[in-house]
Design a protein around this motif. Sequence first.
Motif, PDB file in Angstrom:
ATOM      1  N   UNK A   1       0.802  -1.237   0.000  1.00 38.62           N
ATOM      2  CA  UNK A   1       0.000   0.000   0.000  1.00 38.62           C
ATOM      3  C   UNK A   1       0.834   1.286   0.000  1.00 38.62           C
ATOM      4  N   UNK A   2       2.097   1.212  -0.328  1.00 37.80           N
ATOM      5  CA  UNK A   2       2.951   2.401  -0.247  1.00 37.80           C
ATOM      6  C   UNK A   2       2.538   3.494  -1.224  1.00 37.80           C
ATOM      7  N   UNK A   3       1.856   3.141  -2.275  1.00 34.49           N
ATOM      8  CA  UNK A   3       1.429   4.137  -3.260  1.00 34.49           C
ATOM      9  C   UNK A   3      -0.079   4.380  -3.227  1.00 34.49           C
ATOM     10  N   UNK A   4      -0.708   3.993  -2.150  1.00 32.00           N
ATOM     11  CA  UNK A   4      -2.159   4.152  -2.087  1.00 32.00           C
ATOM     12  C   UNK A   4      -2.529   5.627  -2.135  1.00 32.00           C
ATOM     13  N   UNK A   5      -3.441   5.998  -3.035  1.00 36.74           N
ATOM     14  CA  UNK A   5      -3.756   7.424  -3.224  1.00 36.74           C
ATOM     15  C   UNK A   5      -4.334   8.117  -1.993  1.00 36.74           C
TER      16      UNK A   5
END
Length: 143
Positions: A37-41
């Motif tokens: 989830x490191x790039x979850x908006x």
Amino acid sequence: MRLWSLHPSVLDRVALVACWREGLLAQRVLTGTTRGYTRHPQLERFRAVDEPLDAIGHYLMSVRAEATARGYRFDASRVLRTDAPAAGIPVTTGQLALELEHLRRKVVVRDPLWLPRLPEIAHASPSLIEVPGGVESWERAAP
């Protein structure tokens, strides 16, 4: 991941518990202790403030306060910054309206008795500040 912008008092049991769990996951992402989830908006708004861990800490403690008021026991020791000040993260009225309708669609199916508790006009979580505008750029749910 759904980090609700809505005030925790309008969330049904399922949404409140999920918000707590997903908020704890968001805290792990922000500390760099998980690879998912490191790039979850939805994390964009927390990363945009000077102190992201304070922001997520305040957010989680507002969710916990609502849970406590309902008789649930959410473990505050899991929150890294329990006394963090409100970050004043902006959230648009359009985003709040979208989330309220999203919640309404879910509640109709899973907890129709909660439906009368949903307000006509959405209000923001204590960690956020309502500002005029449409749906947030980070939102991925279909309107």
